[in-house]
Design a protein around this motif. Sequence first.
Motif, mmCIF file in Angstrom:
data_model
loop_
_atom_site.group_PDB
_atom_site.id
_atom_site.type_symbol
_atom_site.label_atom_id
_atom_site.label_comp_id
_atom_site.label_asym_id
_atom_site.label_seq_id
_atom_site.Cartn_x
_atom_site.Cartn_y
_atom_site.Cartn_z
ATOM 1 N N ALA A 231 30.503 -90.794 16.285
ATOM 2 C CA ALA A 231 32.060 -90.391 15.957
ATOM 3 C C ALA A 231 33.083 -91.135 16.799
ATOM 4 C CB ALA A 231 31.903 -88.898 16.451
ATOM 5 N N THR A 232 32.806 -91.532 17.886
ATOM 6 C CA THR A 232 33.575 -92.238 18.641
ATOM 7 C C THR A 232 33.983 -93.697 17.917
ATOM 8 O OG1 THR A 232 32.737 -91.398 20.712
ATOM 9 C CG2 THR A 232 34.044 -93.149 20.927
ATOM 10 N N LEU A 233 32.950 -94.299 17.434
ATOM 11 C CA LEU A 233 32.903 -95.734 16.736
ATOM 12 C C LEU A 233 33.764 -95.376 15.493
ATOM 13 C CD1 LEU A 233 29.388 -97.039 16.940
ATOM 14 C CD2 LEU A 233 31.496 -97.740 18.462
ATOM 15 N N MET A 234 33.657 -94.166 14.853
ATOM 16 C CA MET A 234 34.192 -93.996 13.433
ATOM 17 C C MET A 234 35.767 -93.945 13.850
ATOM 18 S SD MET A 234 33.658 -90.831 10.765
ATOM 19 C CE MET A 234 34.377 -89.626 12.118
ATOM 20 N N TRP A 235 36.061 -92.901 14.802
ATOM 21 C CA TRP A 235 37.456 -92.765 15.149
ATOM 22 C C TRP A 235 38.051 -94.014 15.808
ATOM 23 C CZ3 TRP A 235 41.050 -89.152 13.660
ATOM 24 C CH2 TRP A 235 40.254 -87.949 13.443
ATOM 25 N N GLY A 236 37.336 -94.799 16.629
ATOM 26 C CA GLY A 236 37.809 -95.929 16.866
ATOM 27 C C GLY A 236 38.451 -97.038 16.010
ATOM 28 N N PHE A 237 37.519 -97.018 14.941
ATOM 29 C CA PHE A 237 37.785 -97.937 13.773
ATOM 30 C C PHE A 237 38.980 -97.302 13.179
ATOM 31 C CE2 PHE A 237 37.843 -98.848 9.207
ATOM 32 C CZ PHE A 237 37.587 -100.099 9.393
ATOM 33 N N MET A 238 39.307 -96.200 12.924
ATOM 34 C CA MET A 238 40.597 -95.409 12.437
ATOM 35 C C MET A 238 41.874 -95.773 13.240
ATOM 36 S SD MET A 238 39.328 -91.957 10.452
ATOM 37 C CE MET A 238 38.591 -91.277 11.632
ATOM 38 N N TYR A 239 41.392 -95.780 14.586
ATOM 39 C CA TYR A 239 42.648 -96.015 15.409
ATOM 40 C C TYR A 239 43.094 -97.402 15.581
ATOM 41 C CZ TYR A 239 42.003 -91.289 17.668
ATOM 42 O OH TYR A 239 41.482 -90.023 17.563
ATOM 43 N N GLY A 240 42.421 -98.277 14.924
ATOM 44 C CA GLY A 240 42.662 -99.833 14.959
ATOM 45 C C GLY A 240 43.973 -100.076 14.279
ATOM 46 N N GLY B 124 42.318 -100.942 10.896
ATOM 47 C CA GLY B 124 41.815 -99.447 10.594
ATOM 48 C C GLY B 124 43.127 -98.635 9.646
ATOM 49 N N LEU B 125 42.971 -97.095 9.875
ATOM 50 C CA LEU B 125 43.531 -96.277 9.330
ATOM 51 C C LEU B 125 45.176 -96.603 9.597
ATOM 52 C CD1 LEU B 125 43.943 -94.211 7.268
ATOM 53 C CD2 LEU B 125 43.393 -92.461 9.242
ATOM 54 N N VAL B 126 45.370 -96.573 10.952
ATOM 55 C CA VAL B 126 46.662 -96.658 11.537
ATOM 56 C C VAL B 126 47.351 -97.935 10.967
ATOM 57 C CG1 VAL B 126 48.105 -96.875 13.516
ATOM 58 C CG2 VAL B 126 46.108 -95.148 13.405
ATOM 59 N N ALA B 127 46.515 -99.168 10.806
ATOM 60 C CA ALA B 127 47.072 -100.292 10.208
ATOM 61 C C ALA B 127 47.331 -100.371 9.008
ATOM 62 C CB ALA B 127 46.114 -101.343 10.605
ATOM 63 N N ASN B 128 46.595 -99.403 8.069
ATOM 64 C CA ASN B 128 46.831 -99.408 6.614
ATOM 65 C C ASN B 128 48.078 -98.651 6.662
ATOM 66 O OD1 ASN B 128 44.516 -100.693 5.787
ATOM 67 N ND2 ASN B 128 43.164 -98.954 6.023
ATOM 68 N N ALA C 111 56.028 -98.431 12.225
ATOM 69 C CA ALA C 111 55.337 -98.794 13.433
ATOM 70 C C ALA C 111 54.796 -97.518 14.236
ATOM 71 C CB ALA C 111 56.069 -99.722 14.405
ATOM 72 N N ILE C 112 53.580 -97.003 13.843
ATOM 73 C CA ILE C 112 52.940 -95.889 14.395
ATOM 74 C C ILE C 112 52.355 -96.458 15.757
ATOM 75 C CG2 ILE C 112 51.182 -94.315 14.484
ATOM 76 C CD1 ILE C 112 51.252 -94.348 11.219
ATOM 77 N N PRO C 113 52.581 -95.777 17.136
ATOM 78 C CA PRO C 113 52.238 -96.085 18.082
ATOM 79 C C PRO C 113 50.775 -96.153 18.069
ATOM 80 C CG PRO C 113 53.994 -94.154 18.383
ATOM 81 C CD PRO C 113 53.468 -94.451 16.905
ATOM 82 N N ASN C 114 50.363 -97.347 18.907
ATOM 83 C CA ASN C 114 48.823 -97.523 18.931
ATOM 84 C C ASN C 114 48.209 -96.337 19.704
ATOM 85 O OD1 ASN C 114 46.387 -98.819 19.410
ATOM 86 N ND2 ASN C 114 46.982 -100.339 20.579
ATOM 87 N N PRO C 115 47.381 -95.813 19.106
ATOM 88 C CA PRO C 115 46.505 -94.420 19.647
ATOM 89 C C PRO C 115 45.725 -95.014 20.770
ATOM 90 C CG PRO C 115 46.316 -94.458 17.146
ATOM 91 C CD PRO C 115 46.925 -95.947 17.475
ATOM 92 N N LEU C 116 45.359 -96.279 20.893
ATOM 93 C CA LEU C 116 44.711 -96.814 21.816
ATOM 94 C C LEU C 116 45.183 -97.536 23.138
ATOM 95 C CD1 LEU C 116 41.569 -98.288 20.024
ATOM 96 C CD2 LEU C 116 41.665 -95.836 21.101
ATOM 97 N N ASP D 96 49.385 -95.174 26.901
ATOM 98 C CA ASP D 96 50.161 -93.741 27.153
ATOM 99 C C ASP D 96 49.365 -92.738 26.141
ATOM 100 O OD1 ASP D 96 52.086 -94.869 28.815
ATOM 101 O OD2 ASP D 96 53.026 -95.796 27.208
ATOM 102 N N TRP D 97 48.676 -93.383 25.104
ATOM 103 C CA TRP D 97 48.045 -92.411 23.962
ATOM 104 C C TRP D 97 46.584 -92.230 24.136
ATOM 105 C CZ3 TRP D 97 51.466 -89.543 21.131
ATOM 106 C CH2 TRP D 97 52.634 -90.057 21.167
ATOM 107 N N VAL D 98 46.021 -93.089 24.718
ATOM 108 C CA VAL D 98 44.611 -93.233 24.840
ATOM 109 C C VAL D 98 43.794 -91.923 25.035
ATOM 110 C CG1 VAL D 98 43.976 -93.928 26.802
ATOM 111 C CG2 VAL D 98 42.327 -94.313 25.297
ATOM 112 N N LEU D 99 44.383 -90.996 26.046
ATOM 113 C CA LEU D 99 43.808 -89.747 26.468
ATOM 114 C C LEU D 99 43.779 -88.635 25.406
ATOM 115 C CD1 LEU D 99 42.318 -88.291 29.004
ATOM 116 C CD2 LEU D 99 44.641 -87.684 29.718
#
Length: 312
Positions: A140-149, A153-157, A165-170, A173-176
């Motif tokens: 699950a973490t690897l899957m969401w980590g790919f989407m957060y890229g 990932g999904l954020v980039a798409n 420019a969506i803030p970087n989830p990783l 400020d946003w990683v927690l």
Amino acid sequence: MTTTSPPVAGHRPPVGAPSSLPARRRRRSWTGWGFVGPFMAVFALVFLAPIAYSIYLSLFRTQMVGGTQFVGFENYARAFSDPQFWSGVSRVGLFLVVQVPIMLGIALLVALAIDSGRLYGRNFFRISIFLPYAVPAVVATLMWGFMYGTRFGLVANINDALGTAIPNPLSPDWVLLSIGNIVTWEFVGYNMLIFYSALRVVPTSLYEAAELDGASQWQVVRAIKIPAIRGSLVIATIFSIIGSFQLFNEPSILQSVAPNAITTYFTPNLYAYSLSFSGQQYNYSATVAIIMGVLTMIVAYVVQLRGMRKEA
């Protein structure tokens, strides 16, 4: 003239009865230990022995010069004044205060919706919501980590499609918040199943009485359903508190893709792991683990005590 009545057939004389009774009681007592003995042996081996060994390690300190020396509670004094340790504790404390109520609230709403009988395809929704819990935490973490890229990932798409420019989830400020989203996605179904199972054993006579009294659905939820599952709410809260203080898998896996946001002391468990396997500080690592275990027990006990008082 005295007569002696013949002995009754099948009746044993009471000779030796007082001495045989304690022997039978001793055999019964050892029979009980025979059933619980294997569990107690495994419990002592995999639970009590590691705790005892960790406490033993926390009282010593290994140095390059002088070897291993007994230092008493110096490691504990060091931990209580360690800013990195308290930084991790405050981070999981914030995670606990924010993520756990949101997760349990969503799980409770879903359980109430499925139990209401007005949701079309409730079996499908029940399985679909529980399905993420069957996914291993690492996957699950690897899957969401790919989407957060933000590059692949999904954020980039989304950024490429919308030109935003969506803030970087990783980012720091946003990683927690991103980790909280992963944990919520994983365990909403688990807690939903606990609440739904408790709702299924509520007597239907209470619902019939409320319907005769003209109670609305919200009144039924507030006056019947939630009080009836208060014990399950307390249990789920305790499990969630323990899981929050044990937060390790998600930050440990995301650390490779977000090294600037997730430090070695991001959580106390990650800090203890880094001290032990990277810094070779086994004694201090054991001290951090013991302190976190005691802190988790205290918080869980306080929550359980409050829940039992409200239920009483």
